[in-house]
Design an enzyme around this catalytic site. Sequence first.
Site, mmCIF file in Angstrom:
data_model
loop_
_atom_site.group_PDB
_atom_site.id
_atom_site.type_symbol
_atom_site.label_atom_id
_atom_site.label_comp_id
_atom_site.label_asym_id
_atom_site.label_seq_id
_atom_site.Cartn_x
_atom_site.Cartn_y
_atom_site.Cartn_z
ATOM 1 N N CYS A 1 5.097 -5.487 -5.279
ATOM 2 C CA CYS A 1 6.376 -4.753 -5.262
ATOM 3 C C CYS A 1 7.016 -4.783 -3.886
ATOM 4 O O CYS A 1 8.214 -4.573 -3.763
ATOM 5 C CB CYS A 1 6.159 -3.294 -5.641
ATOM 6 S SG CYS A 1 5.567 -3.115 -7.300
ATOM 7 N N GLU B 1 2.489 7.805 -1.845
ATOM 8 C CA GLU B 1 1.066 7.655 -2.130
ATOM 9 C C GLU B 1 0.384 7.160 -0.881
ATOM 10 O O GLU B 1 0.953 6.356 -0.140
ATOM 11 C CB GLU B 1 0.866 6.570 -3.189
ATOM 12 C CG GLU B 1 1.573 6.838 -4.464
ATOM 13 C CD GLU B 1 1.060 5.920 -5.534
ATOM 14 O OE1 GLU B 1 1.063 4.694 -5.344
ATOM 15 O OE2 GLU B 1 0.628 6.435 -6.571
ATOM 16 N N GLU C 1 6.198 4.786 -8.306
ATOM 17 C CA GLU C 1 6.326 3.680 -7.357
ATOM 18 C C GLU C 1 6.843 2.508 -8.171
ATOM 19 O O GLU C 1 6.101 1.861 -8.893
ATOM 20 C CB GLU C 1 4.957 3.404 -6.706
ATOM 21 C CG GLU C 1 5.061 2.593 -5.451
ATOM 22 C CD GLU C 1 4.726 1.140 -5.681
ATOM 23 O OE1 GLU C 1 5.690 0.353 -5.857
ATOM 24 O OE2 GLU C 1 3.544 0.811 -5.689
ATOM 25 N N ASN D 1 -0.926 -6.130 -11.031
ATOM 26 C CA ASN D 1 -0.885 -6.947 -9.798
ATOM 27 C C ASN D 1 -1.945 -6.523 -8.776
ATOM 28 O O ASN D 1 -2.366 -7.316 -7.955
ATOM 29 C CB ASN D 1 0.520 -6.981 -9.183
ATOM 30 C CG ASN D 1 1.016 -5.630 -8.743
ATOM 31 O OD1 ASN D 1 0.521 -4.607 -9.190
ATOM 32 N ND2 ASN D 1 2.000 -5.623 -7.863
HETATM 33 C C1 SIN Z 1 2.501 -2.981 -5.119
HETATM 34 O O1 SIN Z 1 2.808 -4.132 -5.265
HETATM 35 O O2 SIN Z 1 2.942 -2.103 -5.859
HETATM 36 C C2 SIN Z 1 1.539 -2.522 -4.067
HETATM 37 C C3 SIN Z 1 1.482 -3.401 -2.920
HETATM 38 C C4 SIN Z 1 0.565 -2.906 -1.844
HETATM 39 O O3 SIN Z 1 -0.016 -1.812 -1.921
HETATM 40 O O4 SIN Z 1 0.428 -3.633 -0.873
#
Ligand code: SIN
Length: 529
Positions: A334, A507, A300, A200
């Site tokens: 996410c 992170e 994560e 993603n």
């Molecule tokens: C993710 O979807 O895992 C990361 C999203 C983000 O860093 O904005």
Amino acid sequence: MRFLSLSRLTSSLSALPKHTTVSLTLHRHTPTFYRMASNQASVFGLKDSSLIKFQAFIDGKWVDSKSGETIVVTNPATNEELGTVPEMGLAETKEAIDAAAKAFPAWSKTTSKERHDILIKFFQLMKEHHDDLGRLITLENGKPLVEGKGENAYSASFMEWYAEEAVRTYGEQIPASLPGVRNLVIKQPIGVVSILTPWNFPSAMITRKLGAALAAGCTAVIKPPPETPFSSLALAEISKRAGVPDGVINIVTTQKNVIEVGKEMCENKVVRKVSFTGSTPVAKLLYGMAASTLKKVSLEAGGNAPFIVFDDANIDDAVAAAIICKFRGSGQTCVCANRIYVQSTIYAEFASRLAEKVSEFKVGNGLEEGTTHGPLIHARAIEKVVRHVDDAVSKGAQVLVGGKSIPNTSFFIPTVLSDVPADAALNSEETFGPLAALTKFETEEEVIRLANSTDVGLAGYFFSRDIGRVFRVAEKLEVGMVGANTGLISQAVIPFGGVKESGLGREGGPHGIEEYMNTKLIVFGGLGM
Ligand code: SIN
């Protein structure tokens, strides 16, 4: 019969004695044929086509798989083949780990200023190739070009941030409680790091980990996802240009051998840290594997973010934020809102304003002018959104906009559902698609209970102008990250991560580099008082 990739074929032929006769058959249906036919960097339309690599990267060299097998990568917007990368397995993974181990002593001994300078160069090169790297993200992931370029900027910002953190890995001196001693605490790079990343964010999920790892003085083996390997390989090319020494970064591409590759990356004794972004079930699997040698892990994993709009909120701001939060990457992040709770007195107004905005979206190929939202990554992703819509509707939800996929494509029409009941599957599962699910609530207490009624806790968002409520709700949400009056929290400088089954570790930001370092105590004795 043996299938060879073009580059292996060329090197095998050049190794033969002069005047040897070779008979070659190119069969229409062999992977070799397609590899030769389709691996054209020009297909990507980049200004610098040498950023496109069709080979993996081990010990500073571009390499094919030992089996000669390849993985076909397609553009999700068109279903057209972009090219292939090697299908690697256990042997190549061991080689990559060995290369990282061999490179570690020298890299870990570079000064923090030397690492800073290399990472700054890395950052500058990512900026210099902004258009190309953004386009590449769009081609293999499908997100609109503005988001592809936005991701490149986000990705590069991790390199910049960690260049600046490299020189600030301070230790401590702790006043002693024993007579005649001094306590010194120093930070040391943890060693070889395994990095496993999702499709993603083909670039940013790598640099968020890699930037911190390199800054700390670690070396890395990266397994990018099979859907979007080209961005990671372009980063490897950039790393070479930036002066990262051979073996410090290694990339192993795999699809069908992912279990054996992932297992080795988590179980090999030489690896001292595993960093993963992806689903909760895979995070649990990797956590179990890494436990065999008690490695440090950052996981994560999945989210199921609540997005709460209280009746004292600024509705325009809340609608705009819900759109960014829910539909960025076509809902494939996410941290995106999965459950939107709106207080009953403003529910109808919020729902109609959101539905109106979503109905204006233009779904299409991310490279085309005017496209606001791209495809989902593949058919499996569509199936889940369809299942969540059908399930909610069968339990009484109303479709305000969308609700359907576009047959024989990877597109799902951005959707708003209202009156989603508590027992809808999407309340307990992350949809990972362009589906905004609205539910009405009455009280603060009720919505906090609903928001926290899930096994995961990555991000949570809410809108309210009552300062007391802002503090109460922010503190009560069981998540690692809260957006209070904003739908966009992601930045290189923040500690990104979740609680509950959303994972472990942080992170980004100053916390991110800690994950790649050991804390060592040195007690100096015999010093007198
Ligand atoms: C993710 O979807 O895992 C990361 C999203 C983000 O860093 O904005």
